[in-house]
Design a protein around this motif. Structure first.
Motif, PDB file in Angstrom:
ATOM      1  N   THR A   1       0.869  -1.171   0.000  1.00  0.00           N
ATOM      2  CA  THR A   1       0.000   0.000   0.000  1.00  0.00           C
ATOM      3  C   THR A   1       0.906   1.221   0.000  1.00  0.00           C
ATOM      4  O   THR A   1       1.813   1.311   0.822  1.00  0.00           O
TER       5      THR A   1
ATOM      6  N   ALA B   1      -0.306   5.163   8.479  1.00  0.00           N
ATOM      7  CA  ALA B   1      -1.006   3.894   8.250  1.00  0.00           C
ATOM      8  C   ALA B   1      -2.433   3.967   8.786  1.00  0.00           C
ATOM      9  O   ALA B   1      -3.380   3.573   8.116  1.00  0.00           O
TER      10      ALA B   1
ATOM     11  N   VAL C   1      -4.446   1.449   6.564  1.00  0.00           N
ATOM     12  CA  VAL C   1      -3.511   0.373   6.222  1.00  0.00           C
ATOM     13  C   VAL C   1      -3.542  -0.642   7.365  1.00  0.00           C
ATOM     14  O   VAL C   1      -3.279  -0.295   8.510  1.00  0.00           O
TER      15      VAL C   1
END
Lengths: 107, 420
Positions: free
Chosen positions: A14, A28, A33
């Motif tokens: 990602t 994140a 994420v």
């Protein structure tokens, strides 16, 4: 702003753009994420935002302070010389292009 | 068979992480999250620390960004409280009258602060701290110094508020009916060290004293705290931190077994196998403690969420996580691993006076809990030790040159290894 790449244990990646004053952990979380828990919210208490900085990375990271070093003794997955707490990595332009690998488990 | 429809009541840490963990495991069924507060506002630890002091921004309070729920196809209903459950028809009824059907129901209803059972407890300026709104009100009242703050209850919330308020320059008195602070949670070594730190910072700590009444001024604002024996302490503001009560009303509408929390089994199922409960509101059998417990912590809510998600996905996990907890007061980083209640031997390692030490608790020679102050490596290694079969004896801790960092690394034998 910096482009940060998070590589999951299954190899998928990602890539997200993260603005200062966030950290690699926050980047994140803000971008959904998976794989970073950060149970303590980023106060270097829990070791559940552990990442492995890519071995080939040439991005210059801030030095590790003694608290981060100590917290890394408690990570769920093995600590290596590439281990960092992502909550202790503030995002600056200097982190542009950083690749971090997520561990198999955080807790 | 189609994936079941899951309804989660409660959008705090436990509820949000359950929904996240379900999607993390690839669960494809419908997920509905019902809460009083929006789920992107529920991270509580900073409320008594950085946020109260004005240091941590409101964004730090987000459990997950709003986009998370849309991306993960998690339906959110906030502000429409669940009022009853019909376990036969398997529906949850909301205040608006809407009935939401479920195949599996998850109760993550949390807890509310206990009120002080004395006259004057409902005066203006008598506050509890649980929600962001509570923290905002307390922060506003503390922004007008100097105030005389009385804190009732020397538990974590009370002491963190005391430390934060003292740091902001207020005059602070803490009263607790117990003879020592944090009596339920900590060993005497650490609780006396914490109290010493408060006193060194100028907080008046009165232990073994009971608050008998709060008295107000003509406008109904708190003015005086009265103690047993008649002592009166001037107060502009009172914070009550005397524990919490689990929210069990909804569980009672479903006739679930309840007793200081919603009673669940080791897989966090209530007395109705289609209904799970977790987090602050759930009373679960702890193999570590050898009895049923309720634990109010981020770790407990997060790890139980993984267990519930696994259960709903028919991948049974028992809840066996090592409890851990942290607090921060005046720069003392306190980290607790395991459970110390019922210890019969305590060995301290490090410099207690200097604020860098760990307290190892044993029962029948077996390590059951470790409290660390400014020793994060001890904490992390202890969590791993407690999760594994590795033993650590009191004599090993007492030996000269003892250093946990020198122990070979252990891997947990049982771990809820489900990534969210």
């Amino acid at each position: 702003m910096a482009k940060i790449t998070y590589q999951h244990p299954n190899g998928t990646v990602t890539v997200v753009d993260v603005e200062a004053p966030n950290t690699v952990m926050r980047g994140a979380k803000l971008n959904n994420v998976d794989g970073i828990e950060a149970q303590c919210g980023g106060s270097a208490q829990c070791g559940t935002c552990h990442v492995y900085v890519d071995e080939a990375s040439t991005v210059v990271l801030p030095e590790m302070d003694p608290v981060e070093d100590d917290v890394l003794y408690g990570t769920a997955c093995e600590r290596t010389e590439h281990s960092r707490l992502s909550c202790q990595l503030p995002v600056t332009e200097a982190l542009d292009g950083l690749l971090v690998h997520l561990p198999e488990a955080q807790s | 068979m189609a994936a079941p429809a899951v309804v989660v009541v409660g959008a705090g840490q436990a509820g949000v992480e359950t929904a996240a963990a379900l999607r993390g495991r690839g669960f494809t069924g419908r997920i509905t999250l019902i809460g009083d507060e929006p789920p992107w506002a529920g991270y509580r630890p900073p409320l008594s620390k950085g946020y109260l002091a004005g240091a941590a921004p409101a964004e730090d309070m987000a459990l997950r960004p709003a986009s998370f729920f849309a991306e993960r196809d998690i339906e959110i209903r906030v502000g429409d409280r669940a009022t009853s459950v019909d376990p036969e028809r398997r529906t949850v009824t909301l205040r608006s009258g809407l009935r939401v059907p479920y195949d599996r129901l998850v109760l993550a209803t949390g807890s509310r602060p206990r009120q002080l059972p004395v006259p004057g407890a409902s005066l203006g300026g008598v506050l509890t701290l649980r929600s962001r709104a509570d923290a905002d009100e307390l922060r506003a009242r503390l922004s007008d110094p100097p105030r005389r703050l009385v804190v009732v209850g020397a538990g974590f919330i009370g002491l963190e508020v005391a430390a934060t308020a003292r740091g902001l320059g207020h005059e602070v008195t803490v009263v607790d009916v117990q003879r020592r602070a944090l009596a339920r949670a900590l060993t005497p070594v650490l609780s006396s060290r914490v109290v010493a730190e408060h006193r060194a910072h100028g907080v008046r700590v009165l232990l073994g004293r009971e608050v008998t009444a709060l008295h107000g001024d003509t406008e109904g604002q708190v003015q005086i705290m009265e103690l047993d024996g008649g002592e009166r302490i001037a107060a502009d503001l009172a914070v009550i931190g005397v524990g919490v009560l689990p929210h069990t009303d909804l569980a009672l509408t479903a006739d679930l077994m309840v007793g200081d929390g919603i009673v669940v089994d080791e897989r966090l199922r209530t007395s109705d196998p289609d209904i799970y409960a977790l987090g602050d509101c759930a009373r679960f059998p702890s193999p570590r403690a050898g009895r049923h417990l309720r634990i109010e912590s981020v770790q407990n809510a997060s790890d139980q969420a993984k267990c519930v998600a696994a259960g709903i996905c028919d991948e049974p996990f028992a809840y066996t996580s090592v409890p851990w907890f942290w607090s921060e007061q005046y720069g003392l980083r306190m980290q607790l691993a395991g459970l110390t209640a019922g210890h019969d031997e305590v060995v301290t390692s490090g410099d207690v006076e200097g604020g860098r030490f760990s307290v190892f608790s044993f029962r029948a020679g077996r390590l059951i809990g470790v409290e660390s102050v400014n020793r994060p490596a001890d904490h992390g290694i202890s969590r791993r030790l407690l999760a594994s079969d590795t033993t650590l004896t009191p004599d090993e801790v007492r030996a000269p040159g003892f250093d946990l960092k020198k122990l070979p690394r252990t891997s947990p034998t049982e771990r809820v290894a489900v990534r969210t």
